[in-house]
Design a protein around this motif. Sequence first.
Motif, short mmCIF file in Angstrom:
data_model
loop_
_atom_site.label_atom_id
_atom_site.label_comp_id
_atom_site.label_asym_id
_atom_site.label_seq_id
_atom_site.Cartn_x
_atom_site.Cartn_y
_atom_site.Cartn_z
N HIS A 171 -11.14 -4.21 0.87
CA HIS A 171 -9.84 -4.41 1.31
C HIS A 171 -9.35 -3.65 2.57
CE1 HIS A 171 -9.70 -5.32 -2.91
NE2 HIS A 171 -8.94 -6.42 -2.56
N GLN B 277 -7.77 -7.87 5.10
CA GLN B 277 -6.23 -7.71 5.01
C GLN B 277 -5.35 -9.11 5.81
OE1 GLN B 277 -5.07 -3.88 6.88
NE2 GLN B 277 -6.91 -2.91 5.53
N VAL C 99 -3.34 -1.18 -1.58
CA VAL C 99 -3.41 -2.63 -1.57
C VAL C 99 -2.23 -3.61 -2.06
CG1 VAL C 99 -4.80 -4.80 -1.99
CG2 VAL C 99 -5.89 -2.45 -1.53
#
Length: 477
Positions: A225, A231, A266
């Motif tokens: 991530h 992203q 996240v």
Amino acid sequence: MKKQIVKLYLISALTAFFYSCSSNENTESEIEAANSKFKVINVTNHDGRPFSTGTSTTGKYVANPGGGVMMQAFYWDVPSGGNWWNTINAKITDWSNAGIGSIWLPPVSKAQNGAFSMGYDPTDYFDFGDYNQNGSVETRFGSKTELVSLITKVHAENMQVYADIVINHNSGGQSEANPFTGTNTWTNFTGVASGKFPRTSADFYKNAYGNNDEGAFGGFPDLAHVVPNVQNWLWLRTDGVGKYYKNTMKFDGWRFDYVKGFGAWVVNAWNANVGGFSVGELWDSNVNVLNDWANNANSSVFDFACYYKMNDAFDGNNLALLNDDMMWKRNPYKAVTFVTNHDTDEISNKLLAYSYILTHEGYPTIFYRDYEEWLDKNKLNNLIWIHNNKATGTTSILYADNDEYIARRNGYNGNPGLVVYINNSTSWQERWIQTNWTNTQIKDFTGSSNWYPTTQADQWVKIQCPPKGYTVWSINN
């Protein structure tokens, strides 16, 4: 064994006495004895806002942390064949009428096993059953058209719909030479049918950013991530996964799968950029771990601490364990409570557990098979109604021992709240308890007891509960 308090197979001559129980029949010695045993525990210190937000006239309820009731609208290995979206669609009106405020769907996109996958091995996040990919056009659950129809129906019933988001790992990619491992890996997702979110080995650990993150799952390629491409496609781009699901597919929120596999940042970033309700699957019974993650992720979290305490309490005959710490006691607005789900089904005395989560704080979830197949739907509907109409305000635990548990919801903004009495013994029981109501007639809204007692001037009253059962008491109006 605890001394039996009362047996309701009394001779008929005493029946009238018990069913006309009133505060005028109380003795000073009984009240003193009750006072000596009761130690009220106030388990929350928030502002007392209501934890149900509907009205009894509409049957529609706001779905948010601490409000409404969620339905997990699937179970593991639901029938394949592409008809599950239609199956759920046909139940939405009945669920709405029963007071369900939201539904949680399984992962909706095409996964490695195509028409046979439950969706937890995602390949193409933008294939909702409209591309011939991984051996099928439809997903296990149906076509994109049927999914859109279901979401539309949910919204027409003033309910919300949550998507199961699997972003820890991917599956079904093509083999490619991987410079970070020196081998070939199944990490080439540049040929997905939708053409969206192309990925290569650079987007998975290990890569230029490091060897690993918080955790991998099942040997699947582990999404990194920290990579800008990941992203962008997950939460930043207007046509990326999160914003497409929310703005085009019209999902209202997210259930994040296996959040132990990546950092809380996240989910926090997703929520900040995409919005909507969110709850994380953090499989941990430690309340501190759950609370820390929820705060760092700015998200609700499934209350596994509550789940395991209920299992030990109801199946282990130790209701005093319900005094212990749980996520809903730490932060009810970020606690999603449940009795079972598609992964775990350990609690035997499920109705007692549902009577607990549907009268207490937090955002309760009902499991599809419990509601539609395994338990008494009428009793669950009754508890849903009680939750949406009576379960308001802070919580005070009034009594707990091995067999009995009594708690009071203190009400909010004119709503009187309730008293719930759970009895895990094999005989009827009675208890003196202190309410918030003075000289007021109350009744059991489950229908298990025919008593209509009146509270005393000091708010004390005697209530009862059937064996292996529960009663819920509130003002008789």
